[in-house]
Structures are given as C-alpha cells and as structure tokens.
Design a protein around this motif. Structure first.
Motif, PDB file in Angstrom:
ATOM      1  N   LEU A 206      67.561   9.487  93.569  1.00  0.00           N
ATOM      2  CA  LEU A 206      67.349   9.623  92.118  1.00  0.00           C
ATOM      3  C   LEU A 206      68.551  10.400  91.581  1.00  0.00           C
ATOM      4  O   LEU A 206      68.601  11.624  91.697  1.00  0.00           O
ATOM      5  N   SER A 324      68.999  13.540  95.613  1.00  0.00           N
ATOM      6  CA  SER A 324      68.909  13.614  94.158  1.00  0.00           C
ATOM      7  C   SER A 324      69.946  14.594  93.628  1.00  0.00           C
ATOM      8  O   SER A 324      70.310  15.556  94.316  1.00  0.00           O
ATOM      9  N   SER A 333      68.310   5.145  90.341  1.00  0.00           N
ATOM     10  CA  SER A 333      67.279   5.503  91.316  1.00  0.00           C
ATOM     11  C   SER A 333      66.926   4.260  92.114  1.00  0.00           C
ATOM     12  O   SER A 333      66.859   3.151  91.578  1.00  0.00           O
TER      13      SER A 333
END
Ligand SMILES: NC(=O)c1ccc[n+]([C@@H]2O[C@H](COP(=O)([O-])OP(=O)(O)OC[C@H]3O[C@@H](n4cnc5c(N)ncnc54)[C@H](OP(=O)(O)O)[C@@H]3O)[C@@H](O)[C@H]2O)c1
Length: 461
Positions: A206, A324, A333
């Motif tokens: 992400l 992330s 993502s």
C-alpha cells in the motif's frame, strides 16, 4: 422509516466518500424508505450545510455527481448541528427520530476519541424499543491496541447486539478485493497453486504519494504499522492465504454460510502468523516528516517492510512481505504472488487495487515469428476495461450491506482482536530491539525498489 445517522457529517470522509455514495444510491432507488441525518458542528443551518456540500463536490470533480442529482438528494437529507459532548444534541436527535424512525443506524465517522462518548450518549438517550434493533457502524481505527479495542467492543456490546455491530474497512468493499474470494473459490487450479509447493513469496503493498496532511497528531501517535498493517494489509493477507471453502452462488443460504465460514477461517489464520526476527524488518520516515508535522525528534515510522510467515501446512516457509509507505514515488496498492521458477523469469499473479482495479498474470509465451523463442507476456483483466462503469464504489456496497444487515464482508471482532494481538507483538518486538529506522527522500521509493534493496542486502529469510 430507516434512519442513517452520521456523526461527522461535515468531515472529510463523509463529504468525499460517503456522501457521493449516498447520492448515487438515492438516484438509483436504493434508499427508498431511508432518511439520512448528518451531524456536525460547523454549520448552523441546513441551507449552509447543503451549500457547502454542493460547492465542495461540484468544484472537486464536476463529473462525479451532477448538480441535479445532489439537489434531488436534499429530499432525503436532514442536517443537525450539535456537539457529541453536549447532551442537547442527543435530545434534539431523539425528538427527530421519535417522529419517523423505525430503525436507527448510527454511523460513527467522526474522531475516534469521541466514539466512547457518543456510544454512552446513545445508550442513555434513546429508548430501549429503538435500541434493541438499532445498528452501529464505525470507521477505523478500532482502538489503539488490543486492550483499547476490547474496551470499545465492551461498550458497543452494552447497547448493540453483536450482529448489529459493523466495523467498516472500506478495502473489503472494493470490487477487486471481493474478487479475491471468487478467484480462489471458483478457480480450483488456482486455489491449489496458492501454496508453498508453487509460491516463492507474496508481496502485499500500500504505497501512497500523500504525506500525513491534516492527520499530524493522530499519525505521530499511531505510525504506519498501526495505521495500515493492522487492518487493510492483514485483511488482504488473510484473504489471499485463507483456505477458501467451496462457494455455491446459486443458493443464498449456502452463500451466507460460506462467508461466515470464511470469516472464521480468516480470523483463525491470523492466529497462526509468525513474526520475523527484528533485523528482517525495515522502518523508514520520509525526510520532510519532522518539519511538516513539527515533531522535530519524531521516531514514528511512515514506511515499513515486514515479512510475515503463516505457520500452516499450506504456507509454511513462504514470506508474505507487507510493504507500505507515505510520500513514496507511486500511489499503488496491490498483491503480487510470485511463483517459484527454474528460470530467471518471474511467473506472477498480480492484483492491483489502486490506482486501477485489475488482475494480471505474467507468463512466458511464444514470440511471434518463425523461430521457437519465448517472451515475457502479461495477460490482463481490468474492471474499467472489461465492465465499463460497472465497478460499484466501496461505500455503496458498505452502506447497502449495513442497511440489509449483511455483515459477511465486515471484519468480525475476533479478526480485529487477532490483528491487534499480532500488531501489539510486532510493536513490542520493535521497541525491545530499539529498531533503527532510515530517512528516505520524499517521492523516491517504490515497493519494488524496497524489495530489491532487501534482496541485495541478503536479508530475505
Ligand atoms: N478521511 C478518510 O478518508 C478516512 C478513511 C478511513 C477512515 N477514516 C476514519 O473516519 C473518521 C473520520 O475521519 P475524517 O477524515 O472525516 O475526519 P475529519 O475530517 O477530521 O472530520 C471529523 C468530523 O467529526 C466532527 N466532530 C469533531 N468533534 C466533534 C464533536 N465534539 N462533536 C460533534 N462532531 C464533532 C467534525 O465536525 P465539525 O468539523 O463540524 O466540527 C467532522 O464532521 C476517523 O475515525 C478516521 O480515522 C477516514
């Protein structure tokens, strides 16, 4: 009449995500016999509130909603000015609900530190006859660690039946994420391939271009691990790794029990996840973070790479890299399943959630021409390309499911508990190890570059 009551009706989430979903649903006829009450402090009149919504949305993206459709929606919308910490708000709300409401759905899309207060007020101000069938929906974060989530759950359960509590994770309403379930359950060969026998590693990422923006105080206390690993990324991991029971689409009762079984299996899977040695974890902070937030000595992570291991016969030894970061070079993502190969080439199944909802399969195929040579290819399926306009927005699905009481795609409390247990263990491990973090220049890193770097450091277990 069913009444959807939004606390935080003037906030970012309501205005940008929930309100457009409501207008679209209303225009489609999905909100028959439903009234929407939006609560906020900022505006003193319904007119001011409506003008604010109209201006914000038509200026932001005129193509998203027509002005006519927004104005039509006023028929269904009631604005109530009030402070959650003020009893008079609940007196006014109670009077309003008494006039027309048969089923109340309280939706907390306000600041999480107000949840406990709002829930206590709801319990004390509304009659038992209304509360016994009332529903409640909450936006993340669901607490800050396991004990605080358990306290929140306890407060919720003092008023609402477990089946009427909806923990919202908008990731689970996205078409491509829902497709993960179908992809596995309906393609048996793939379900078999998703195992240690064929898979080398899995990447779940992400990546964001944005920094922390208005969420400075919250983010400084929370950090990337609690903000996205504990919820979105563990949900994706559970969906890709879970043993999916067979799905029977034609029988709605079987479909419901399938989803119930799936929720149970996902929660069980989380309890089988092992943490890596701390030296295999990477934490970072973008260079402008301290200046941007004013926390000049901050050690809050804005980026992580965490390999997790699922100790089941199917997955033992396969690393699931959760990645992330904020202010990265890309907004993306995705889940990428990388298959073992005797060649240099990587066979992979790639599912992108953002920016484009799509699935790619990377294969070697014959190069056109007279010689028998191979080339890298990508078989592609995209929602936008294949079903123009058919991909429903996550919040439409979320609201429809709450209205109909279909809780199958909401994380249940045992999943959230297990997710917090794991996250708390991870945070403790990092604290005990006094885990170092590195600074990364804004907008330079990608998920790929982070993983390549780790490979060259030979840090992948
Ligand atoms: N924004 C997103 O994309 C997003 C995504 C996922 C989850 N969430 C979660 O959703 C929730 C809301 O986020 P947000 O971004 O919308 O926050 P936000 O823009 O800061 O909005 C907060 C809302 O709460 C209201 N509020 C604050 N104090 C209040 C009080 N004492 N009494 C009554 N209302 C009060 C504000 O009303 P006034 O401004 O009128 O005072 C405003 O409507 C948070 O839990 C967040 O973590 C947000």
């Amino acid at each position: 009449m069913k009444t959807l009551i939004f606390f935080g009706g003037t906030g970012n989430l309501f205005v940008n995500k929930i309100f457009p979903a409501l207008v679209t649903m209303y225009a489609r006829g999905d909100l028959e016999n439903v009234q929407v009450v939006a609560i906020g402090r900022r505006f003193s009149s319904q007119d001011d509130y409506q003008n604010f919504l109209l201006k914000t949305l038509t200026e932001k993206d005129p193509a998203l909603l027509s002005e006519d459709s927004i104005r039509e929606f006023w028929k269904c919308l009631h604005y109530l000015q009030g402070d959650i910490e003020d009893d008079s708000t609940f007196v006014k709300l109670n009077q309003h609900l008494a006039a027309c409401c048969t089923e109340a759905i309280f939706y907390l899309s306000t600041l999480p530190n107000l949840y406990q207060n709002a829930l206590r007020q709801i319990k004390s101000f509304f009659p038992e006859t209304l509360l016994k069938n009332a529903k409640v929906a909450l936006e993340k974060p669901f607490g800050d660690n396991l004990p605080s989530f358990q306290k929140l759950k306890q407060t919720l359960q003092q008023t609402f039946l477990e089946r009427n509590i909806f923990y919202v994770d908008h990731y689970l309403g996205k078409e491509i994420v829902l497709n993960l379930i179908i992809l596995k359950a309906e393609n048996w060969f793939l379900e078999r391939l998703l195992s240690r026998e064929f898979v080398k590693e899995v990447h779940i990422g992400l990546c964001e271009r944005e920094g922390v923006a208005e969420r400075k105080v919250f983010y400084e206390q929370t950090g990337a691990i609690k903000d996205v690993l504990q919820n979105h990324l563990l949900q994706l991991l559970a969906l890709i790794a879970v043993d999916a029971p067979p799905l029977c689409e034609t029988d709605p009762r079987e479909c419901a029990s399938f989803l119930e079984a799936l929720a149970y299996e996902k929660s069980k899977l989380l309890s089988k996840i092992h943490l890596p040695p701390p030296e295999h974890i990477k934490l970072g902070q973008y260079t402008s973070y301290r200046e941007e937030t004013g926390y000049l000595n901050s050690t809050t992570e804005t980026l992580f790479v965490v390999p997790l291991f699922v100790a089941t016969p199917r997955w033992r030894g396969v690393p699931f890299y959760l990645i992330s970061g904020k202010k990265m070079a890309e907004k993306r993502s995705f889940i990428k399943v990388i298959f073992s190969s005797h060649l240099d080439y990587t066979n992979a199944l790639y599912m992108e959630i953002q920016p484009e909802e799509r699935i790619d399969l990377y294969l070697r195929l014959k190069r056109p021409g007279t010689t028998l040579s191979a080339m890298d290819t990508r078989l592609n399926f995209s929602y936008a390309g294949n079903f123009k306009g058919a991909s429903s927005q996550a919040y439409q699905k979320i609201i429809l499911d709450i209205l109909s009481g279909d809780r199958a795609l909401f994380p249940d409390s045992s999943f959230i508990e297990n997710a917090w247990r794991l996250t708390d263990q991870l945070k403790t491990l990092l604290d005990e190890h006094q885990h170092p973090f590195f600074f990364y220049p804004d907008y330079t890193l990608t998920a790929e570059s982070l993983l390549t770097e780790r490979r060259s450091e030979n840090a992948i277990p």
